[in-house]
Design a protein around this motif. Sequence first.
Motif, PDB file in Angstrom:
ATOM      1  N   PRO A 175       0.893  -2.427   4.929  1.00 24.83           N
ATOM      2  CA  PRO A 175      -0.301  -3.142   4.493  1.00 24.83           C
ATOM      3  C   PRO A 175       0.004  -3.815   3.147  1.00 24.83           C
ATOM      4  O   PRO A 175       0.453  -3.152   2.209  1.00 24.83           O
ATOM      5  CB  PRO A 175      -1.354  -2.043   4.346  1.00 24.83           C
ATOM      6  N   VAL A 176      -0.213  -5.122   3.054  1.00 24.96           N
ATOM      7  CA  VAL A 176       0.120  -5.854   1.833  1.00 24.96           C
ATOM      8  C   VAL A 176      -1.047  -6.768   1.442  1.00 24.96           C
ATOM      9  O   VAL A 176      -1.853  -7.169   2.270  1.00 24.96           O
ATOM     10  CB  VAL A 176       1.405  -6.705   2.008  1.00 24.96           C
ATOM     11  N   LYS A 177      -1.097  -7.065   0.142  1.00 18.91           N
ATOM     12  CA  LYS A 177      -2.042  -8.043  -0.393  1.00 18.91           C
ATOM     13  C   LYS A 177      -1.264  -9.069  -1.199  1.00 18.91           C
ATOM     14  O   LYS A 177      -0.439  -8.711  -2.044  1.00 18.91           O
ATOM     15  CB  LYS A 177      -3.054  -7.368  -1.327  1.00 18.91           C
ATOM     16  N   LYS A 178      -1.559 -10.321  -0.955  1.00 11.21           N
ATOM     17  CA  LYS A 178      -1.011 -11.370  -1.797  1.00 11.21           C
ATOM     18  C   LYS A 178      -1.859 -11.489  -3.061  1.00 11.21           C
ATOM     19  O   LYS A 178      -2.979 -10.977  -3.116  1.00 11.21           O
ATOM     20  CB  LYS A 178      -0.973 -12.700  -1.037  1.00 11.21           C
ATOM     21  N   ALA A 196       0.820  -1.209   0.000  1.00 20.96           N
ATOM     22  CA  ALA A 196       0.000   0.000   0.000  1.00 20.96           C
ATOM     23  C   ALA A 196       0.857   1.263   0.000  1.00 20.96           C
ATOM     24  O   ALA A 196       2.041   1.242   0.340  1.00 20.96           O
ATOM     25  CB  ALA A 196      -0.944  -0.003   1.195  1.00 20.96           C
ATOM     26  N   SER A 197       0.206   2.377  -0.334  1.00 29.59           N
ATOM     27  CA  SER A 197       0.903   3.655  -0.478  1.00 29.59           C
ATOM     28  C   SER A 197       1.207   4.337   0.854  1.00 29.59           C
ATOM     29  O   SER A 197       1.861   5.373   0.882  1.00 29.59           O
ATOM     30  CB  SER A 197       0.065   4.601  -1.343  1.00 29.59           C
ATOM     31  N   TYR A 256       3.196   6.026  -2.921  1.00 29.37           N
ATOM     32  CA  TYR A 256       3.337   5.134  -4.069  1.00 29.37           C
ATOM     33  C   TYR A 256       2.873   3.731  -3.686  1.00 29.37           C
ATOM     34  O   TYR A 256       3.209   3.231  -2.601  1.00 29.37           O
ATOM     35  CB  TYR A 256       4.788   5.062  -4.537  1.00 29.37           C
ATOM     36  N   GLU A 257       2.101   3.124  -4.572  1.00 32.51           N
ATOM     37  CA  GLU A 257       1.711   1.729  -4.387  1.00 32.51           C
ATOM     38  C   GLU A 257       2.666   0.869  -5.213  1.00 32.51           C
ATOM     39  O   GLU A 257       3.006   1.210  -6.345  1.00 32.51           O
ATOM     40  CB  GLU A 257       0.271   1.509  -4.843  1.00 32.51           C
ATOM     41  N   TYR A 258       3.079  -0.238  -4.630  1.00 30.43           N
ATOM     42  CA  TYR A 258       4.080  -1.098  -5.251  1.00 30.43           C
ATOM     43  C   TYR A 258       3.504  -2.484  -5.531  1.00 30.43           C
ATOM     44  O   TYR A 258       2.621  -2.966  -4.811  1.00 30.43           O
ATOM     45  CB  TYR A 258       5.282  -1.301  -4.321  1.00 30.43           C
ATOM     46  N   TYR A 284       6.425  -2.977 -10.225  1.00 31.43           N
ATOM     47  CA  TYR A 284       6.059  -1.614 -10.630  1.00 31.43           C
ATOM     48  C   TYR A 284       5.904  -0.749  -9.387  1.00 31.43           C
ATOM     49  O   TYR A 284       5.718  -1.233  -8.268  1.00 31.43           O
ATOM     50  CB  TYR A 284       4.810  -1.575 -11.508  1.00 31.43           C
ATOM     51  N   LYS A 285       5.985   0.550  -9.603  1.00 30.00           N
ATOM     52  CA  LYS A 285       5.815   1.563  -8.554  1.00 30.00           C
ATOM     53  C   LYS A 285       4.937   2.661  -9.141  1.00 30.00           C
ATOM     54  O   LYS A 285       5.322   3.308 -10.116  1.00 30.00           O
ATOM     55  CB  LYS A 285       7.178   2.112  -8.135  1.00 30.00           C
ATOM     56  N   GLU A 286       3.753   2.859  -8.556  1.00 31.66           N
ATOM     57  CA  GLU A 286       2.775   3.783  -9.130  1.00 31.66           C
ATOM     58  C   GLU A 286       2.339   4.805  -8.088  1.00 31.66           C
ATOM     59  O   GLU A 286       1.994   4.446  -6.954  1.00 31.66           O
ATOM     60  CB  GLU A 286       1.555   3.012  -9.632  1.00 31.66           C
ATOM     61  N   LYS A 287       2.354   6.078  -8.469  1.00 26.65           N
ATOM     62  CA  LYS A 287       1.924   7.136  -7.549  1.00 26.65           C
ATOM     63  C   LYS A 287       0.402   7.127  -7.457  1.00 26.65           C
ATOM     64  O   LYS A 287      -0.297   7.485  -8.414  1.00 26.65           O
ATOM     65  CB  LYS A 287       2.412   8.498  -8.027  1.00 26.65           C
ATOM     66  N   LYS A 288      -0.137   6.678  -6.338  1.00 28.71           N
ATOM     67  CA  LYS A 288      -1.581   6.600  -6.131  1.00 28.71           C
ATOM     68  C   LYS A 288      -1.862   6.329  -4.666  1.00 28.71           C
ATOM     69  O   LYS A 288      -0.996   5.883  -3.915  1.00 28.71           O
ATOM     70  CB  LYS A 288      -2.192   5.474  -6.978  1.00 28.71           C
ATOM     71  N   GLY A 289      -3.080   6.629  -4.259  1.00 26.94           N
ATOM     72  CA  GLY A 289      -3.514   6.297  -2.911  1.00 26.94           C
ATOM     73  C   GLY A 289      -4.196   4.944  -2.903  1.00 26.94           C
ATOM     74  O   GLY A 289      -5.132   4.706  -3.668  1.00 26.94           O
ATOM     75  N   SER A 290      -3.734   4.052  -2.053  1.00 27.66           N
ATOM     76  CA  SER A 290      -4.322   2.715  -1.985  1.00 27.66           C
ATOM     77  C   SER A 290      -5.715   2.787  -1.377  1.00 27.66           C
ATOM     78  O   SER A 290      -5.965   3.573  -0.452  1.00 27.66           O
ATOM     79  CB  SER A 290      -3.423   1.788  -1.163  1.00 27.66           C
TER      80      SER A 290
END
Length: 295
Positions: free
Chosen positions: A64-67, A43-44, A88-90, A119-125
């Motif tokens: 916070p992670v998701k498989k 999570a971001s 950033y969300e990864y 990947y690395k993306e600028k966003k709110g999880s």
Amino acid sequence: MKTKNLFGILILFLLTFSFISCDKEDEEGRKITDYKEYVLTVASEMKPGVIWSEGRDYLKEVYPVKKENTEEWEALGYIDGFEFEKGYEYKIKISETSYLDHSMGQPAWTEYDLLEIIYKEKKGSEGLPKHFIPEVFYKDKFLPEYRYAVEADNKEVIEEDLRNNSILPLDYHYLYYGNSEGPKWFAIKNDFNALGPGLIKRTDKTQEELPEVYKILPPEGQVNGFMEWSFLNEDGNGTGYPSFDVFVGPAAKSKSVDLTPNIVYLYKDLTEYYKRKYPEAGVKAVVVSYTIAIN
């Protein structure tokens, strides 16, 4: 004599067997008991959570992670080699390695290592919980002990107001933990009601800098230092809570110095406030205090 000899031989056999077993265990050393690789969404933002380490629970910020193919966020305490950037969300690939080593104080443990950033993306999880703190960690603990002292011609009206209008909510559990940005605070009532998290701005003070009026309500335990605390949000901006003068010390009524948790006594001089609010009450001094155990 035969019985004594037999007993001696038995003891020698047991000792020899024990030494051989210990030597064999030492020779085996550290073993990998399980290894797997998988992909995680990270999570971001990090959240307050509890991890188990060195035989006890610790409050800290967790990922916070998701498989893959799951919808629920879960907590992961650390990922070696992973440099997280907030906002950033990864999606990353990690390894999970379980070890066993009987020569260690904690013989079984698991390590998580970064293998690849996909990947690395600028966003709110989305859908993040407020925290990953189980109720068992804070239940019946970390509630503030609220005290006040009043000197006034009409004490009753001031005391009733203090009982009904505490600065800090008394039914929340106040937690304190550190991170790279500095000490943080978090107040939790249950899974659905929480305040924060935020930063604590600390300023050292001397005893002489504190108001004399605090003497009407002295701390109940030993004091080792003096500070001012301001409660900020995570961006470092002010909140609705005022700053407090703080007395810091070990918990009262403890026989063990090593096992004593730290205690903070948050103080506020409300004399001028109540002089304005109740001008006919003859207010001379009003002090409030919140005693909070540091987890």
